[in-house]
Design a protein around this motif. Sequence first.
Motif, PDB file in Angstrom:
ATOM      1  N   ILE A 147       6.967   3.611  11.217  1.00 30.09           N
ATOM      2  CA  ILE A 147       6.794   3.864  12.648  1.00 30.09           C
ATOM      3  C   ILE A 147       6.824   5.366  12.926  1.00 30.09           C
ATOM      4  O   ILE A 147       6.018   5.895  13.709  1.00 30.09           O
ATOM      5  CB  ILE A 147       7.880   3.136  13.455  1.00 30.09           C
ATOM      6  CG1 ILE A 147       7.687   1.617  13.350  1.00 30.09           C
ATOM      7  CG2 ILE A 147       7.872   3.586  14.910  1.00 30.09           C
ATOM      8  CD1 ILE A 147       8.816   0.810  13.954  1.00 30.09           C
ATOM      9  N   ASN A 148       7.734   6.071  12.270  1.00 32.86           N
ATOM     10  CA  ASN A 148       7.816   7.523  12.446  1.00 32.86           C
ATOM     11  C   ASN A 148       6.524   8.192  11.991  1.00 32.86           C
ATOM     12  O   ASN A 148       6.006   9.100  12.667  1.00 32.86           O
ATOM     13  CB  ASN A 148       9.005   8.063  11.652  1.00 32.86           C
ATOM     14  CG  ASN A 148       9.266   9.530  11.925  1.00 32.86           C
ATOM     15  OD1 ASN A 148       9.063  10.017  13.034  1.00 32.86           O
ATOM     16  ND2 ASN A 148       9.702  10.247  10.910  1.00 32.86           N
ATOM     17  N   ALA A 149       5.975   7.741  10.863  1.00 40.23           N
ATOM     18  CA  ALA A 149       4.715   8.314  10.376  1.00 40.23           C
ATOM     19  C   ALA A 149       3.579   8.053  11.354  1.00 40.23           C
ATOM     20  O   ALA A 149       2.739   8.925  11.610  1.00 40.23           O
ATOM     21  CB  ALA A 149       4.372   7.731   8.996  1.00 40.23           C
ATOM     22  N   ALA A 150       3.539   6.847  11.914  1.00 35.37           N
ATOM     23  CA  ALA A 150       2.490   6.512  12.886  1.00 35.37           C
ATOM     24  C   ALA A 150       2.623   7.368  14.147  1.00 35.37           C
ATOM     25  O   ALA A 150       1.617   7.868  14.682  1.00 35.37           O
ATOM     26  CB  ALA A 150       2.564   5.029  13.245  1.00 35.37           C
ATOM     27  N   MET A 151       3.854   7.550  14.621  1.00 36.96           N
ATOM     28  CA  MET A 151       4.069   8.353  15.819  1.00 36.96           C
ATOM     29  C   MET A 151       3.686   9.810  15.581  1.00 36.96           C
ATOM     30  O   MET A 151       3.038  10.453  16.425  1.00 36.96           O
ATOM     31  CB  MET A 151       5.529   8.242  16.269  1.00 36.96           C
ATOM     32  CG  MET A 151       5.924   6.848  16.747  1.00 36.96           C
ATOM     33  SD  MET A 151       7.704   6.662  17.079  1.00 36.96           S
ATOM     34  CE  MET A 151       7.904   7.698  18.533  1.00 36.96           C
ATOM     35  N   GLN A 152       4.049  10.357  14.423  1.00 37.81           N
ATOM     36  CA  GLN A 152       3.722  11.744  14.131  1.00 37.81           C
ATOM     37  C   GLN A 152       2.216  11.935  13.987  1.00 37.81           C
ATOM     38  O   GLN A 152       1.658  12.952  14.434  1.00 37.81           O
ATOM     39  CB  GLN A 152       4.441  12.199  12.870  1.00 37.81           C
ATOM     40  CG  GLN A 152       5.950  12.309  13.042  1.00 37.81           C
ATOM     41  CD  GLN A 152       6.617  13.045  11.901  1.00 37.81           C
ATOM     42  OE1 GLN A 152       5.960  13.614  11.044  1.00 37.81           O
ATOM     43  NE2 GLN A 152       7.937  13.025  11.877  1.00 37.81           N
ATOM     44  N   LEU A 272      -2.562   4.315  11.526  1.00 41.68           N
ATOM     45  CA  LEU A 272      -2.682   2.909  11.121  1.00 41.68           C
ATOM     46  C   LEU A 272      -1.850   2.634   9.866  1.00 41.68           C
ATOM     47  O   LEU A 272      -1.230   1.569   9.746  1.00 41.68           O
ATOM     48  CB  LEU A 272      -4.152   2.560  10.871  1.00 41.68           C
ATOM     49  CG  LEU A 272      -5.066   2.567  12.099  1.00 41.68           C
ATOM     50  CD1 LEU A 272      -6.515   2.355  11.680  1.00 41.68           C
ATOM     51  CD2 LEU A 272      -4.632   1.499  13.093  1.00 41.68           C
ATOM     52  N   GLY A 273      -1.825   3.583   8.942  1.00 46.32           N
ATOM     53  CA  GLY A 273      -1.016   3.414   7.739  1.00 46.32           C
ATOM     54  C   GLY A 273       0.459   3.329   8.060  1.00 46.32           C
ATOM     55  O   GLY A 273       1.190   2.512   7.481  1.00 46.32           O
ATOM     56  N   GLY A 274       0.930   4.177   8.986  1.00 46.47           N
ATOM     57  CA  GLY A 274       2.324   4.100   9.391  1.00 46.47           C
ATOM     58  C   GLY A 274       2.659   2.767  10.035  1.00 46.47           C
ATOM     59  O   GLY A 274       3.701   2.172   9.767  1.00 46.47           O
ATOM     60  N   GLY A 284       9.098   1.268  -2.232  1.00 47.22           N
ATOM     61  CA  GLY A 284       9.487   1.210  -3.622  1.00 47.22           C
ATOM     62  C   GLY A 284       8.334   1.530  -4.540  1.00 47.22           C
ATOM     63  O   GLY A 284       7.243   1.936  -4.105  1.00 47.22           O
ATOM     64  N   ARG A 285       8.575   1.332  -5.825  1.00 46.70           N
ATOM     65  CA  ARG A 285       7.606   1.726  -6.833  1.00 46.70           C
ATOM     66  C   ARG A 285       6.244   1.105  -6.616  1.00 46.70           C
ATOM     67  O   ARG A 285       5.216   1.790  -6.658  1.00 46.70           O
ATOM     68  CB  ARG A 285       8.129   1.311  -8.218  1.00 46.70           C
ATOM     69  CG  ARG A 285       7.222   1.721  -9.364  1.00 46.70           C
ATOM     70  CD  ARG A 285       7.663   1.061 -10.654  1.00 46.70           C
ATOM     71  NE  ARG A 285       7.355  -0.370 -10.641  1.00 46.70           N
ATOM     72  CZ  ARG A 285       7.669  -1.208 -11.618  1.00 46.70           C
ATOM     73  NH1 ARG A 285       8.336  -0.761 -12.662  1.00 46.70           N
ATOM     74  NH2 ARG A 285       7.358  -2.479 -11.552  1.00 46.70           N
ATOM     75  N   GLY A 286       6.191  -0.193  -6.367  1.00 51.34           N
ATOM     76  CA  GLY A 286       4.910  -0.872  -6.229  1.00 51.34           C
ATOM     77  C   GLY A 286       4.100  -0.375  -5.047  1.00 51.34           C
ATOM     78  O   GLY A 286       2.887  -0.146  -5.160  1.00 51.34           O
ATOM     79  N   VAL A 287       4.758  -0.184  -3.905  1.00 45.85           N
ATOM     80  CA  VAL A 287       4.050   0.274  -2.704  1.00 45.85           C
ATOM     81  C   VAL A 287       3.548   1.699  -2.896  1.00 45.85           C
ATOM     82  O   VAL A 287       2.404   2.024  -2.543  1.00 45.85           O
ATOM     83  CB  VAL A 287       4.968   0.178  -1.469  1.00 45.85           C
ATOM     84  CG1 VAL A 287       4.263   0.740  -0.235  1.00 45.85           C
ATOM     85  CG2 VAL A 287       5.384  -1.263  -1.224  1.00 45.85           C
ATOM     86  N   VAL A 288       4.380   2.576  -3.451  1.00 45.19           N
ATOM     87  CA  VAL A 288       3.966   3.958  -3.678  1.00 45.19           C
ATOM     88  C   VAL A 288       2.801   4.009  -4.662  1.00 45.19           C
ATOM     89  O   VAL A 288       1.823   4.741  -4.456  1.00 45.19           O
ATOM     90  CB  VAL A 288       5.151   4.802  -4.185  1.00 45.19           C
ATOM     91  CG1 VAL A 288       4.681   6.201  -4.590  1.00 45.19           C
ATOM     92  CG2 VAL A 288       6.223   4.903  -3.117  1.00 45.19           C
ATOM     93  N   ALA A 327       5.297   7.611   3.689  1.00 49.36           N
ATOM     94  CA  ALA A 327       6.417   6.882   4.284  1.00 49.36           C
ATOM     95  C   ALA A 327       7.253   6.185   3.211  1.00 49.36           C
ATOM     96  O   ALA A 327       8.488   6.158   3.286  1.00 49.36           O
ATOM     97  CB  ALA A 327       5.899   5.865   5.296  1.00 49.36           C
ATOM     98  N   SER A 328       6.594   5.636   2.204  1.00 46.67           N
ATOM     99  CA  SER A 328       7.321   4.921   1.147  1.00 46.67           C
ATOM    100  C   SER A 328       8.097   5.884   0.259  1.00 46.67           C
ATOM    101  O   SER A 328       9.225   5.588  -0.162  1.00 46.67           O
ATOM    102  CB  SER A 328       6.331   4.103   0.307  1.00 46.67           C
ATOM    103  OG  SER A 328       5.657   3.158   1.109  1.00 46.67           O
TER     104      SER A 328
END
Length: 398
Positions: A147-152, A272-274, A284-288, A327-328
């Motif tokens: 959410i913070n990434a999307a807002m920024q 949109l990504g945020g 975690g590892r998989g998402v990153v 974010a991840s």
Amino acid sequence: MDLPIQQRHWRARAGVFLTSQCVTLFGSSLVQMAIVWHATLLTGSGVWVAAFYACSYLPQFLVSTFGGALADRVGRKLLIGGADALIALATLLACLLIPEIEGAAAMPSLLMLSALRSIGAGIQTPAVGAAIPDIVPDDALPRYNGINAAMQATVQLAAPAAAGVLLSFGDLRSVMLVDVATAAAGISLLSLVPIPRPSGKSEASAISEAAEGIRYALSRREVALPLGVYAALTLLSIPGGYLAGLFVSQEFGGAWWSLAAVEIVGFLGMALGGLLVGRVSAAGRGVVAAGLGLFGSMSMAMAASDSLPLHLALMCVYGIALSVTQASVTTMIQRGADPAMRGRVFGLASTIYAGCLPVGMLVIGPASDLVPLRAIMAATGALSAFLAAILFRHGPRN
């Protein structure tokens, strides 16, 4: 028995905290863009523009590690609000004391103001990163970092348009006064959010504590690895992200609308990504690894694109992947660092960003005059995909 601060009404507090940071970021982005645009139009000199960028990043690079040490010793809320207040005060004094602020004689004073604002960012940024886990429970960190990434990203999308409107109907002084007002609003919102002070007292100097933070980060794999990914991501995003306008200008023509379009869709993708991370609430590892792999794939695809509409569509997905990865990685750092060391770890992250970005620009920018930018984008995309494969096989799971 009363619940700890972190467990009482934390959603409302997190919302107010993130909003306060976005309000101040909006004002800061306005001023940074306005000053650089002003220097560009007034002087037409690459030397002056480079000097303003250096003053915007070099002081932050130099003080962030010590700012992180302060965030582990002093109340993080005090550092965040205090840095905002000092930046706003310096900006207000510049408005009142510099007589012809838009004249050539004011350029050295504006350089000094940019440096002071960068010092404030070096103190504030580590405290913000360290404060979020003090407000948000561990299992909700991925969502709120998203959410913070999307807002920024939304703020960064709106700031150029707002700066253009303010400069069209006003002047540089009016933009700076808007920043003072947003700082006051952000500090007021921050004052409503209780943030626990770091526990324990330290007799060590800030320098020794900063050095201890570096040793700590390098000795813990769950901290060192996401910091390494963050450094790599900052460098690898330069060709496709920070030089996106140059690529569009070279390959598809230099119309203003095309340059604006690529910036808009990039920030739209990041927003949109945020939101995607906030919705899935996973890290975690998989998402990153997945985000980094998609990021690299889009960079290679953009390098091969032969039409502007296709390039813009790929740029949107590129922004999504970049935001998901950032974010991840932030969540991995927050979870991997001990609470007592969190400020110093985020100070190191701020140092990495403020160092890697200008150094990468100094290397990749001139290199694009010698090697086609398509080739550089393809190479960095392939390297991103390679790093994603390594991370997936050997990275920590959290």
